[in-house]
Write an enzyme that holds these catalytic residues in place. Structure first.
Site, mmCIF file in Angstrom:
data_model
loop_
_atom_site.group_PDB
_atom_site.id
_atom_site.type_symbol
_atom_site.label_atom_id
_atom_site.label_comp_id
_atom_site.label_asym_id
_atom_site.label_seq_id
_atom_site.Cartn_x
_atom_site.Cartn_y
_atom_site.Cartn_z
ATOM 1 N N ASP A 23 0.831 -1.206 0.000
ATOM 2 C CA ASP A 23 0.000 0.000 0.000
ATOM 3 C C ASP A 23 0.866 1.257 0.000
ATOM 4 O O ASP A 23 1.984 1.248 0.507
ATOM 5 C CB ASP A 23 -0.907 -0.029 1.243
ATOM 6 C CG ASP A 23 -2.109 0.897 1.096
ATOM 7 O OD1 ASP A 23 -2.333 1.431 -0.009
ATOM 8 O OD2 ASP A 23 -2.819 1.098 2.106
ATOM 9 N N TRP A 28 2.930 7.947 -2.526
ATOM 10 C CA TRP A 28 4.339 8.078 -2.963
ATOM 11 C C TRP A 28 4.402 8.969 -4.208
ATOM 12 O O TRP A 28 5.258 9.847 -4.310
ATOM 13 C CB TRP A 28 4.881 6.683 -3.265
ATOM 14 C CG TRP A 28 6.349 6.609 -3.553
ATOM 15 C CD1 TRP A 28 7.359 6.424 -2.648
ATOM 16 C CD2 TRP A 28 6.977 6.707 -4.842
ATOM 17 N NE1 TRP A 28 8.577 6.395 -3.286
ATOM 18 C CE2 TRP A 28 8.380 6.563 -4.635
ATOM 19 C CE3 TRP A 28 6.512 6.891 -6.144
ATOM 20 C CZ2 TRP A 28 9.298 6.598 -5.672
ATOM 21 C CZ3 TRP A 28 7.428 6.933 -7.185
ATOM 22 C CH2 TRP A 28 8.807 6.789 -6.947
ATOM 23 N N ASN A 71 -10.948 -2.377 -5.352
ATOM 24 C CA ASN A 71 -10.150 -1.529 -6.241
ATOM 25 C C ASN A 71 -10.790 -1.360 -7.633
ATOM 26 O O ASN A 71 -10.448 -0.434 -8.369
ATOM 27 C CB ASN A 71 -8.716 -2.062 -6.395
ATOM 28 C CG ASN A 71 -7.864 -1.940 -5.137
ATOM 29 O OD1 ASN A 71 -6.977 -2.750 -4.897
ATOM 30 N ND2 ASN A 71 -8.114 -0.923 -4.312
HETATM 31 C C1 IPE Z 1 -5.434 -2.713 -0.108
HETATM 32 O O1 IPE Z 1 -5.065 -1.399 -0.364
HETATM 33 C C2 IPE Z 1 -5.484 -3.484 -1.394
HETATM 34 C C3 IPE Z 1 -4.206 -3.715 -2.030
HETATM 35 C C4 IPE Z 1 -3.033 -3.439 -1.551
HETATM 36 C C5 IPE Z 1 -4.290 -4.338 -3.308
HETATM 37 P P1 IPE Z 1 -6.175 -0.252 -0.502
HETATM 38 O O2 IPE Z 1 -5.445 1.021 -0.623
HETATM 39 O O3 IPE Z 1 -7.131 -0.594 -1.577
HETATM 40 O O4 IPE Z 1 -6.926 -0.378 0.898
HETATM 41 P P2 IPE Z 1 -7.751 0.696 1.720
HETATM 42 O O5 IPE Z 1 -8.713 1.294 0.771
HETATM 43 O O6 IPE Z 1 -6.769 1.697 2.237
HETATM 44 O O7 IPE Z 1 -8.381 -0.077 2.833
HETATM 45 C C1 IPE Z 2 -1.506 0.237 -3.310
HETATM 46 O O1 IPE Z 2 -1.304 1.602 -3.365
HETATM 47 C C2 IPE Z 2 -1.736 -0.386 -4.661
HETATM 48 C C3 IPE Z 2 -3.127 -0.804 -4.915
HETATM 49 C C4 IPE Z 2 -4.104 -0.784 -4.060
HETATM 50 C C5 IPE Z 2 -3.412 -1.291 -6.250
HETATM 51 P P1 IPE Z 2 -2.511 2.626 -3.396
HETATM 52 O O2 IPE Z 2 -2.849 2.898 -4.816
HETATM 53 O O3 IPE Z 2 -3.622 2.164 -2.545
HETATM 54 O O4 IPE Z 2 -1.814 3.904 -2.746
HETATM 55 P P2 IPE Z 2 -2.442 4.931 -1.701
HETATM 56 O O5 IPE Z 2 -2.993 4.137 -0.561
HETATM 57 O O6 IPE Z 2 -3.514 5.674 -2.417
HETATM 58 O O7 IPE Z 2 -1.299 5.782 -1.297
HETATM 59 MG MG MG Z 3 -4.063 2.390 -0.576
#
Ligand code: IPE
Ligand code: IPE
Ligand code: MG
Length: 255
Positions: A23, A28, A71
């Site tokens: 995550d 980043w 997602n």
């Molecule tokens: C969890 O990350 C899912 C993955 C890493 C694929 P998210 O960014 O989707 O989770 P939440 O929304 O912060 O719970």
């Molecule tokens: C994790 O990074 C990757 C996926 C969930 C696909 P995020 O895209 O959730 O990154 P943040 O949480 O918005 O920083």
């Molecule tokens: Mg995330």
């Protein structure tokens, strides 16, 4: 807590199965004033490093949460970009995975994934099927409640067809009905970006998993962070409901 040095850590202190909620790619990228896909692209480098290092450390199972059912609700351009990246990952990594004995495995509702990406994944699955040294599982279009629901439906059908006795259903029956049927439960769960939640990941399987949360954002996650997580794990006392005294006595009795 830090239990010392990774290279001198006794084999039995290592986790057998590490699961990671990767995550923080979006944050980043935002820190660098770039779009979210820029973060995901850099996240791939962290994936490569984590896989290599787990293999070097002889970890037998690594499970990465790459795309959740939730997602799918992200902006379509981000979703499409993530699938593009994933497709290119399984294509470019195939040789390295195979050369290093790493078998690719995928869990999730793969039928929802775009066909060209699924084909690329299937090819790498087939080409690494004989690899025996590590299993790299990628959770894609994955939701743990969805997985449990699918298992419940499957068991209900078998009961209805009278090939399964409802009273004979035990924890093992459920284990075997999940997509993770042939894997040990994770010993260590790592979540990056400082979030203290599970986000619908392996709810059943994580019952007694040790959790390590690091503030590091996923694209910055390096082998040093992985070592820190493993050393943190190695310093834990896993009690599985017993008392600390029972655990110490058990260890002494074992030799
Ligand atoms: C969890 O990350 C899912 C993955 C890493 C694929 P998210 O960014 O989707 O989770 P939440 O929304 O912060 O719970
Ligand atoms: C994790 O990074 C990757 C996926 C969930 C696909 P995020 O895209 O959730 O990154 P943040 O949480 O918005 O920083
Ligand atoms: Mg995330």
């Amino acid at each position: 807590m830090n239990a010392g040095n990774i290279d001198t850590l006794p084999r039995e202190r290592f986790p057998r199965h590490i699961a990671i909620i990767m995550d923080g790619n979006g944050r980043w990228a935002a820190e660098r004033r770039r779009n979210r896909l820029f973060g995901h692209r850099h996240g791939i480098n962290a994936v490569r490093e984590a896989v290599r290092e787990c293999r070097r450390l002889n970890i037998s199972h690594l499970t990465l949460y790459a795309f959740s059912m939730e997602n799918w609700k992200r902006p379509p351009t981000e979703v499409a970009g993530l699938w593009r990246l994933l497709k290119s990952y399984v294509q470019t990594e195939l040789k390295e995975l195979r050369d290093n004995g790493v078998r690719l495995n995928v869990i999730g509702r793969v039928e929802l994934i775009p066909k060209d990406v699924r084909d690329a994944i299937d090819y790498t699955l087939r080409e690494t099927a004989a690899c025996r040294d590590m299993v790299l599982t990628i959770a894609l279009s994955y939701g743990s409640r969805d997985e449990i629901l699918t298992a419940v439906r499957d068991l209900a059908r078998r009961v209805k067809a009278e090939s399964l006795d409802a009273d004979a259903i035990d924890e093992q029956t459920i284990d075997r009905a999940l997509w993770t049927a042939d894997m040990p439960d994770p010993d260590l769960l790592i979540r990056t970006s400082g979030e203290f939640r599970i986000s619908n990941f392996l709810l059943w399987q994580l019952a007694y998993t040790e959790i390590h949360v690091t503030p590091t954002l996923w694209p910055d996650f390096s082998k040093k962070d992985l070592h820190a997580a493993i050393l943190d794990f190695a310093g834990r006392e896993r009690r599985f409901g017993l008392t600390g005294e029972q655990i110490k006595k058990g260890m002494k009795d074992e030799g």
